[in-house]
Scaffold this motif. Structure first.
Motif, PDB file in Angstrom:
ATOM      1  N   ALA A   1       0.828  -1.207   0.000  1.00 60.95           N
ATOM      2  CA  ALA A   1       0.000   0.000   0.000  1.00 60.95           C
ATOM      3  C   ALA A   1       0.862   1.256   0.000  1.00 60.95           C
ATOM      4  N   ALA A   2       2.032   1.194   0.635  1.00 60.31           N
ATOM      5  CA  ALA A   2       2.928   2.352   0.670  1.00 60.31           C
ATOM      6  C   ALA A   2       3.359   2.749  -0.733  1.00 60.31           C
ATOM      7  N   ALA A   3       3.519   1.756  -1.610  1.00 62.80           N
ATOM      8  CA  ALA A   3       3.874   2.067  -3.000  1.00 62.80           C
ATOM      9  C   ALA A   3       2.754   2.839  -3.673  1.00 62.80           C
ATOM     10  N   GLY A   4       1.504   2.459  -3.397  1.00 60.88           N
ATOM     11  CA  GLY A   4       0.376   3.178  -3.965  1.00 60.88           C
ATOM     12  C   GLY A   4       0.287   4.608  -3.461  1.00 60.88           C
ATOM     13  N   LEU A   5       0.518   4.816  -2.167  1.00 60.80           N
ATOM     14  CA  LEU A   5       0.505   6.173  -1.620  1.00 60.80           C
ATOM     15  C   LEU A   5       1.612   7.021  -2.230  1.00 60.80           C
ATOM     16  N   HIS A   6       2.800   6.432  -2.369  1.00 59.37           N
ATOM     17  CA  HIS A   6       3.907   7.163  -3.001  1.00 59.37           C
ATOM     18  C   HIS A   6       3.556   7.526  -4.437  1.00 59.37           C
ATOM     19  N   ALA A   7       2.945   6.598  -5.147  1.00 60.99           N
ATOM     20  CA  ALA A   7       2.576   6.856  -6.542  1.00 60.99           C
ATOM     21  C   ALA A   7       1.573   7.994  -6.655  1.00 60.99           C
ATOM     22  N   LEU A   8       0.598   8.030  -5.765  1.00 58.32           N
ATOM     23  CA  LEU A   8      -0.376   9.113  -5.798  1.00 58.32           C
ATOM     24  C   LEU A   8       0.291  10.463  -5.550  1.00 58.32           C
ATOM     25  N   ASP A   9       1.296  10.474  -4.703  1.00 57.10           N
ATOM     26  CA  ASP A   9       1.997  11.715  -4.376  1.00 57.10           C
ATOM     27  C   ASP A   9       2.947  12.171  -5.483  1.00 57.10           C
ATOM     28  N   HIS A  10       3.561  11.208  -6.194  1.00 62.43           N
ATOM     29  CA  HIS A  10       4.683  11.558  -7.068  1.00 62.43           C
ATOM     30  C   HIS A  10       4.509  11.179  -8.540  1.00 62.43           C
ATOM     31  N   HIS A  11       3.565  10.303  -8.874  1.00 61.36           N
ATOM     32  CA  HIS A  11       3.482   9.806 -10.244  1.00 61.36           C
ATOM     33  C   HIS A  11       2.229  10.228 -10.996  1.00 61.36           C
ATOM     34  N   LEU A  12       1.258  10.775 -10.308  1.00 57.69           N
ATOM     35  CA  LEU A  12       0.010  11.117 -10.986  1.00 57.69           C
ATOM     36  C   LEU A  12       0.194  12.311 -11.918  1.00 57.69           C
ATOM     37  N   GLU A  13       0.812  13.356 -11.442  1.00 55.93           N
ATOM     38  CA  GLU A  13       0.966  14.561 -12.259  1.00 55.93           C
ATOM     39  C   GLU A  13       1.851  14.323 -13.479  1.00 55.93           C
ATOM     40  N   ARG A  14       2.821  13.431 -13.360  1.00 58.12           N
ATOM     41  CA  ARG A  14       3.741  13.189 -14.471  1.00 58.12           C
ATOM     42  C   ARG A  14       3.115  12.354 -15.585  1.00 58.12           C
ATOM     43  N   MET A  15       1.919  11.822 -15.404  1.00 57.35           N
ATOM     44  CA  MET A  15       1.334  10.949 -16.412  1.00 57.35           C
ATOM     45  C   MET A  15       1.059  11.655 -17.729  1.00 57.35           C
ATOM     46  N   ALA A  16       0.990  12.988 -17.707  1.00 57.10           N
ATOM     47  CA  ALA A  16       0.834  13.729 -18.963  1.00 57.10           C
ATOM     48  C   ALA A  16       2.007  13.440 -19.898  1.00 57.10           C
ATOM     49  N   GLU A  17       3.176  13.147 -19.345  1.00 58.97           N
ATOM     50  CA  GLU A  17       4.335  12.798 -20.173  1.00 58.97           C
ATOM     51  C   GLU A  17       4.061  11.534 -20.980  1.00 58.97           C
ATOM     52  N   ASP A  18       3.375  10.573 -20.386  1.00 60.20           N
ATOM     53  CA  ASP A  18       3.059   9.333 -21.100  1.00 60.20           C
ATOM     54  C   ASP A  18       2.173   9.618 -22.306  1.00 60.20           C
ATOM     55  N   HIS A  19       1.232  10.534 -22.152  1.00 57.39           N
ATOM     56  CA  HIS A  19       0.354  10.884 -23.269  1.00 57.39           C
ATOM     57  C   HIS A  19       1.141  11.611 -24.360  1.00 57.39           C
ATOM     58  N   THR A  20       2.067  12.457 -23.943  1.00 63.71           N
ATOM     59  CA  THR A  20       2.914  13.143 -24.927  1.00 63.71           C
ATOM     60  C   THR A  20       3.758  12.143 -25.693  1.00 63.71           C
ATOM     61  N   HIS A  21       4.309  11.170 -24.993  1.00 59.45           N
ATOM     62  CA  HIS A  21       5.136  10.155 -25.654  1.00 59.45           C
ATOM     63  C   HIS A  21       4.288   9.266 -26.563  1.00 59.45           C
ATOM     64  N   ALA A  22       3.056   8.976 -26.169  1.00 56.71           N
ATOM     65  CA  ALA A  22       2.172   8.204 -27.044  1.00 56.71           C
ATOM     66  C   ALA A  22       1.864   8.988 -28.313  1.00 56.71           C
ATOM     67  N   ALA A  23       1.728  10.308 -28.186  1.00 56.15           N
ATOM     68  CA  ALA A  23       1.507  11.139 -29.371  1.00 56.15           C
ATOM     69  C   ALA A  23       2.716  11.123 -30.292  1.00 56.15           C
ATOM     70  N   VAL A  24       3.922  11.046 -29.712  1.00 58.82           N
ATOM     71  CA  VAL A  24       5.138  10.913 -30.530  1.00 58.82           C
ATOM     72  C   VAL A  24       5.070   9.629 -31.350  1.00 58.82           C
ATOM     73  N   LEU A  25       4.669   8.549 -30.715  1.00 59.82           N
ATOM     74  CA  LEU A  25       4.533   7.275 -31.421  1.00 59.82           C
ATOM     75  C   LEU A  25       3.468   7.369 -32.513  1.00 59.82           C
ATOM     76  N   ALA A  26       2.291   7.877 -32.153  1.00 63.58           N
ATOM     77  CA  ALA A  26       1.181   7.926 -33.105  1.00 63.58           C
ATOM     78  C   ALA A  26       1.511   8.817 -34.297  1.00 63.58           C
ATOM     79  N   THR A  27       2.076   9.977 -34.040  1.00 64.24           N
ATOM     80  CA  THR A  27       2.401  10.906 -35.116  1.00 64.24           C
ATOM     81  C   THR A  27       3.501  10.359 -36.010  1.00 64.24           C
ATOM     82  N   GLY A  28       4.540   9.803 -35.385  1.00 64.76           N
ATOM     83  CA  GLY A  28       5.651   9.274 -36.163  1.00 64.76           C
ATOM     84  C   GLY A  28       5.230   8.124 -37.054  1.00 64.76           C
ATOM     85  N   LEU A  29       4.434   7.229 -36.534  1.00 67.42           N
ATOM     86  CA  LEU A  29       3.988   6.084 -37.327  1.00 67.42           C
ATOM     87  C   LEU A  29       2.989   6.512 -38.406  1.00 67.42           C
TER      88      LEU A  29
END
Length: 363
Positions: A242-270
């Motif tokens: 559960a501590a991993a989940g709490l850490h993720a909520l604190d530190h990994h949620l806001e950065r998820m926009a990067e994943d969408h940006t990287h997916a757009a790199v894949l989609a656009t490039g292909l």
């Protein structure tokens, strides 16, 4: 020099960061089956608050969370309606029927998304001769729909229809964090106002190693705990997880926009390379190609790992373990395998020899 592997098979392949491991190492723990693990309680309370529910239950997997939710809402011999490509059908080993005696009925959705009007047309009240619909199951975001996002307005409309029919709503929110990131919709609006039960995953985009949380009304928690125990999901000093989940909520949620940006790199490039890329909203990219398994094997030889959710579809999923440079390398490898002259435009995923094909997707 050996090239680094680019793993785009799923956002489940993430590994705990050093900071997450430290949080796990120092977590305060107790026996969760006695209700004595303070870190588990903290995680459950936090998620219940974020989504506006009275109760929450930490479980080992999203499959277990979904199946407990369905059994809370639907009795044996009753029916749940869902999209024809829903995760609860395609990736959960027939569990609604196997463990709950629940009948499933499907409605084809556009990219996996159902509308209020089409649901209203198929809900059955049930009588002595007809199986009644007791729940609708939705998926946010939709895995096999390529990470498609349910607009909150659609969820509200479905909720109005189901409430008027006495039907419950379960949302499989394994990637609900991606929907929140893509639309800016507050998490609370994706929760209790539009669903009776909601499952959220910690081990996909958030990057925790294990776990999901089932959100429900407080009065359903004793039954949910009993169902979890019967499915073998009771855990002891699970605060380490559960501590991993709490850490993720604190530190990994806001950065998820990067994943969408990287997916757009894949989609656009292909797409620029002439590949038949489907619409991309979040961190999932689907590409139509004549022989998906051949592409999967060819990419793996170049240390780019992808999956084939259909005989003519390749899937790529971004996550915190891959960056822009890795995505660009993946584009080069995949474009050589699927680019202009190497594929058939617009080949539907269901065409051809789907019956003989063995699925390789990691959901």
């Amino acid at each position: 020099m050996t090239m680094e592997t680019v793993d785009l098979r799923s956002d489940t392949v993430t590994r705990p960061t050093p900071a997450m491991r430290r949080a796990m190492a120092v977590a305060e723990v107790g026996d969760d089956l006695f209700g004595e693990d303070p870190t588990v309680r903290a995680l459950e309370d936090r998620l219940a608050g974020l989504f506006g529910f009275g109760g929450a239950l930490f479980v080992p997997s999203g499959v277990m969370a979904n199946q407990i939710a369905l059994r809370l809402l639907v009795a044996p011999g009753q029916e749940v309606v869902c999209d024809a490509e829903a995760h609860i059908l395609a990736h959960e080993e027939g569990s609604p029927a196997r463990y709950g005696g629940i009948q499933t009925r499907t409605v084809p959705g556009e990219r996996g998304l159902l509308g209020a009007d089409e649901l209203e047309a198929v809900l059955r009240p049930g009588n002595a001769y007809t199986v009644g619909t007791r729940a609708v199951a939705l998926e946010q975001t939709h895995t096999r729909g390529g990470g498609a996002v349910y607009p909150v307005e659609t969820l509200r409309a479905i909720r109005r229809v189901t409430r008027g029919s006495g039907v419950s709503v379960h949302i499989d929110g394994a990637r609900i964090w991606n929907a929140h990131t893509a639309t800016g919709t507050p998490l609370a609006e994706y929760g209790a106002p539009v669903a009776d039960t909601l499952s959220v995953c910690l081990s996909k985009g958030l990057g925790a190693p294990v776990g999901s949380v089932l959100l429900t009304a407080a009065e359903h928690l004793p039954t949910a705990r009993s169902l979890r125990h019967g499915l073998g999901g009771g855990m002891r000093q699970s605060g380490i997880l559960a501590a991993a989940g709490l850490h993720a909520l604190d530190h990994h949620l806001e950065r998820m926009a990067e994943d969408h940006t990287h997916a757009a790199v894949l989609a656009t490039g292909l797409r620029d390379a002439g590949c038949a890329v489907r619409p991309q909203e979040t961190n999932v990219v689907l590409v139509d190609t004549p022989d998906a398994e051949e592409v999967v094997a060819g990419a793996a030889r170049e240390r780019v790992l992808v999956t084939a959710p259909g005989p003519r579809t390749v899937r790529l999923v971004t996550h915190l373990g891959v960056g822009r440079q890795a995505c660009r390398r993946a584009v080069g490898v995949l474009a050589a395998l699927m680019g202009e002259g190497r594929r058939t435009r617009g080949v539907p995923a269901s065409a051809g020899h789907a019956q003989q094909w063995k699925e390789s997707e990691v959901a």
